[in-house]
Design a protein around this motif. Sequence first.
Motif, PDB file in Angstrom:
ATOM      1  N   ALA A 118     -37.792  16.176 -70.209  1.00 19.62           N
ATOM      2  CA  ALA A 118     -38.993  16.592 -70.974  1.00 19.62           C
ATOM      3  C   ALA A 118     -39.018  17.738 -71.501  1.00 19.62           C
ATOM      4  O   ALA A 118     -39.145  18.276 -70.429  1.00 19.62           O
ATOM      5  N   TYR A 119     -39.596  17.529 -72.355  1.00 19.60           N
ATOM      6  CA  TYR A 119     -39.576  19.365 -72.831  1.00 19.60           C
ATOM      7  C   TYR A 119     -41.762  20.022 -72.996  1.00 19.60           C
ATOM      8  O   TYR A 119     -41.844  19.508 -73.358  1.00 19.60           O
ATOM      9  N   TYR A 120     -41.480  20.679 -71.414  1.00 21.43           N
ATOM     10  CA  TYR A 120     -42.706  21.131 -70.856  1.00 21.43           C
ATOM     11  C   TYR A 120     -43.006  22.827 -70.492  1.00 21.43           C
ATOM     12  O   TYR A 120     -41.768  22.578 -70.288  1.00 21.43           O
ATOM     13  N   ASP A 121     -43.874  22.987 -71.180  1.00 21.13           N
ATOM     14  CA  ASP A 121     -44.139  24.122 -71.303  1.00 21.13           C
ATOM     15  C   ASP A 121     -45.127  24.552 -69.548  1.00 21.13           C
ATOM     16  O   ASP A 121     -47.088  24.908 -70.323  1.00 21.13           O
ATOM     17  N   ASP A 122     -44.602  24.395 -68.325  1.00 15.73           N
ATOM     18  CA  ASP A 122     -45.409  24.436 -67.662  1.00 15.73           C
ATOM     19  C   ASP A 122     -45.214  25.855 -67.375  1.00 15.73           C
ATOM     20  O   ASP A 122     -46.614  26.721 -66.339  1.00 15.73           O
ATOM     21  N   THR A 126     -43.707  32.389 -69.236  1.00 15.83           N
ATOM     22  CA  THR A 126     -42.749  32.402 -69.188  1.00 15.83           C
ATOM     23  C   THR A 126     -41.794  32.269 -70.520  1.00 15.83           C
ATOM     24  O   THR A 126     -40.976  32.269 -71.015  1.00 15.83           O
ATOM     25  N   GLY A 127     -41.753  30.749 -70.866  1.00 17.30           N
ATOM     26  CA  GLY A 127     -41.809  29.631 -71.302  1.00 17.30           C
ATOM     27  C   GLY A 127     -41.954  28.475 -71.463  1.00 17.30           C
ATOM     28  O   GLY A 127     -42.586  28.489 -69.919  1.00 17.30           O
ATOM     29  N   ALA A 128     -40.601  27.713 -71.781  1.00 15.63           N
ATOM     30  CA  ALA A 128     -40.632  26.493 -71.679  1.00 15.63           C
ATOM     31  C   ALA A 128     -39.642  25.493 -71.505  1.00 15.63           C
ATOM     32  O   ALA A 128     -38.723  26.083 -71.211  1.00 15.63           O
ATOM     33  N   GLN A 129     -39.403  24.884 -70.673  1.00 17.59           N
ATOM     34  CA  GLN A 129     -37.920  24.062 -69.875  1.00 17.59           C
ATOM     35  C   GLN A 129     -38.327  22.588 -70.093  1.00 17.59           C
ATOM     36  O   GLN A 129     -39.076  22.500 -70.572  1.00 17.59           O
ATOM     37  N   VAL A 130     -37.226  21.865 -69.147  1.00 14.44           N
ATOM     38  CA  VAL A 130     -36.812  21.006 -69.780  1.00 14.44           C
ATOM     39  C   VAL A 130     -36.885  20.668 -68.139  1.00 14.44           C
ATOM     40  O   VAL A 130     -36.716  20.564 -67.117  1.00 14.44           O
ATOM     41  N   ARG A 131     -37.968  19.082 -68.092  1.00 17.86           N
ATOM     42  CA  ARG A 131     -37.848  18.663 -67.215  1.00 17.86           C
ATOM     43  C   ARG A 131     -36.767  16.934 -66.688  1.00 17.86           C
ATOM     44  O   ARG A 131     -36.539  16.595 -67.693  1.00 17.86           O
ATOM     45  N   ALA A 132     -37.103  16.328 -65.658  1.00 17.50           N
ATOM     46  CA  ALA A 132     -35.826  15.343 -65.249  1.00 17.50           C
ATOM     47  C   ALA A 132     -36.923  14.392 -63.943  1.00 17.50           C
ATOM     48  O   ALA A 132     -37.036  15.231 -62.740  1.00 17.50           O
ATOM     49  N   TYR A 133     -37.129  13.449 -64.430  1.00 17.61           N
ATOM     50  CA  TYR A 133     -37.994  11.888 -63.863  1.00 17.61           C
ATOM     51  C   TYR A 133     -36.446  10.907 -63.680  1.00 17.61           C
ATOM     52  O   TYR A 133     -36.036  10.617 -64.796  1.00 17.61           O
ATOM     53  N   ALA A 143     -40.192   9.538 -60.530  1.00 13.12           N
ATOM     54  CA  ALA A 143     -40.535  10.510 -59.673  1.00 13.12           C
ATOM     55  C   ALA A 143     -39.215  11.765 -60.459  1.00 13.12           C
ATOM     56  O   ALA A 143     -38.504  12.026 -60.907  1.00 13.12           O
ATOM     57  N   LEU A 144     -40.781  12.467 -60.327  1.00 12.42           N
ATOM     58  CA  LEU A 144     -39.761  14.190 -60.338  1.00 12.42           C
ATOM     59  C   LEU A 144     -38.236  14.387 -59.390  1.00 12.42           C
ATOM     60  O   LEU A 144     -38.652  14.693 -58.452  1.00 12.42           O
ATOM     61  N   GLN A 145     -37.157  14.372 -60.208  1.00 12.35           N
ATOM     62  CA  GLN A 145     -35.975  15.576 -59.819  1.00 12.35           C
ATOM     63  C   GLN A 145     -35.720  16.942 -60.293  1.00 12.35           C
ATOM     64  O   GLN A 145     -35.047  17.527 -58.951  1.00 12.35           O
ATOM     65  N   ALA A 146     -36.052  17.643 -61.154  1.00 11.76           N
ATOM     66  CA  ALA A 146     -36.249  18.495 -61.247  1.00 11.76           C
ATOM     67  C   ALA A 146     -37.133  19.177 -62.559  1.00 11.76           C
ATOM     68  O   ALA A 146     -37.731  18.810 -63.648  1.00 11.76           O
ATOM     69  N   SER A 147     -37.950  20.761 -62.115  1.00 14.48           N
ATOM     70  CA  SER A 147     -38.963  20.841 -62.737  1.00 14.48           C
ATOM     71  C   SER A 147     -38.372  22.103 -64.076  1.00 14.48           C
ATOM     72  O   SER A 147     -38.704  22.393 -65.065  1.00 14.48           O
ATOM     73  N   ALA A 148     -36.932  22.500 -63.503  1.00 18.62           N
ATOM     74  CA  ALA A 148     -36.135  23.218 -64.602  1.00 18.62           C
ATOM     75  C   ALA A 148     -35.218  23.169 -65.042  1.00 18.62           C
ATOM     76  O   ALA A 148     -33.959  23.758 -64.130  1.00 18.62           O
ATOM     77  N   CYS A 149     -34.222  22.005 -66.050  1.00 20.94           N
ATOM     78  CA  CYS A 149     -33.359  22.029 -65.682  1.00 20.94           C
ATOM     79  C   CYS A 149     -31.892  22.479 -67.077  1.00 20.94           C
ATOM     80  O   CYS A 149     -31.074  22.141 -66.412  1.00 20.94           O
ATOM     81  N   LEU A 150     -32.916  23.034 -67.298  1.00 21.81           N
ATOM     82  CA  LEU A 150     -31.780  24.113 -68.377  1.00 21.81           C
ATOM     83  C   LEU A 150     -31.335  25.702 -67.442  1.00 21.81           C
ATOM     84  O   LEU A 150     -32.401  26.338 -66.857  1.00 21.81           O
ATOM     85  N   VAL A 154     -37.056  28.128 -72.764  1.00 19.96           N
ATOM     86  CA  VAL A 154     -37.170  28.677 -73.508  1.00 19.96           C
ATOM     87  C   VAL A 154     -38.349  29.259 -74.495  1.00 19.96           C
ATOM     88  O   VAL A 154     -38.893  29.644 -74.207  1.00 19.96           O
ATOM     89  N   ASP A 155     -37.661  30.328 -74.575  1.00 18.84           N
ATOM     90  CA  ASP A 155     -38.991  31.890 -75.419  1.00 18.84           C
ATOM     91  C   ASP A 155     -40.072  30.954 -76.549  1.00 18.84           C
ATOM     92  O   ASP A 155     -39.541  30.934 -77.817  1.00 18.84           O
ATOM     93  N   THR A 156     -40.950  30.304 -76.267  1.00 28.15           N
ATOM     94  CA  THR A 156     -41.248  29.659 -76.859  1.00 28.15           C
ATOM     95  C   THR A 156     -42.196  30.490 -77.905  1.00 28.15           C
ATOM     96  O   THR A 156     -42.998  30.336 -79.433  1.00 28.15           O
ATOM     97  N   THR A 157     -42.265  32.220 -78.178  1.00 28.02           N
ATOM     98  CA  THR A 157     -42.999  32.983 -79.025  1.00 28.02           C
ATOM     99  C   THR A 157     -42.248  32.692 -79.931  1.00 28.02           C
ATOM    100  O   THR A 157     -42.498  33.406 -81.116  1.00 28.02           O
ATOM    101  N   THR A 158     -41.044  32.542 -80.155  1.00 25.07           N
ATOM    102  CA  THR A 158     -40.214  32.707 -81.179  1.00 25.07           C
ATOM    103  C   THR A 158     -39.077  31.560 -81.622  1.00 25.07           C
ATOM    104  O   THR A 158     -38.588  31.374 -82.373  1.00 25.07           O
TER     105      THR A 158
END
Length: 219
Positions: A118-122, A126-133, A143-150, A154-158
């Motif tokens: 899941a692409y998620y801007d938590d 700082t920016g967005a990341q990809v979460r793994a469940y 179950a959440l495996q990682a909250s920052a897989c990348l 990702v700079d969501t301002t650009t």
Amino acid sequence: MTTDAIRAGGFAWRESGGAWQGKDGPLGYAGFGTVHTWSASGTAELYTYPHVLYTSAGTRLVTTQKTTGVGVLQTLRVHRLTPAGAMTSVDIVSSAVSGQPLHSCLVALPESRLLLLAYYDDLPSTGAQVRAYLSVDDGASWALQASACLPAYVDTTTVTARRLRACYYGGQVLMILAVRVPAATVPDTLWQYASIDDGVSFALVEAVAGTSSTSTHTG
């Protein structure tokens, strides 16, 4: 969604009023079963960014972004239809910022395990990341495996993510982010990643530069 195992990838998505997502809607409903329907009230649950997976146990899973209107936080939901016809759903995570897209993708791993990316801007600052469940019960729970897989946020301002897709192949999870960089010569392009730990962490393989028309992606 089709109930025919031979056409397991068959999937029809109809909007309110009978309009179909995509260029061509189906000519009929034969062999299809409903995963979810919605009402027309002001609080009706609305769905976008779907992805479907047919599991080895014969279960149909659909992951979508759910919301009820403009200005309301989005929620990532997984719908589940078992071979026996039982329909359930589970909410995975809600967005931290109203209007933030929750793109997601389901991946079948070895040993009947299931991965949800899941692409998620938590961290909006700082920016967005990809979460793994991970699911080990055919998609009934996650179950959440990682909250920052990348490897980097990702700079969501650009950059605006438009789609996330992944698959398991040769011992790796291969993932592509379709992104839009409005300031680039060619704004729509692709970023490719690979994981050797079942999607817990990814390494960047290539971020196609938005400088050549051959890299254009509009999906």
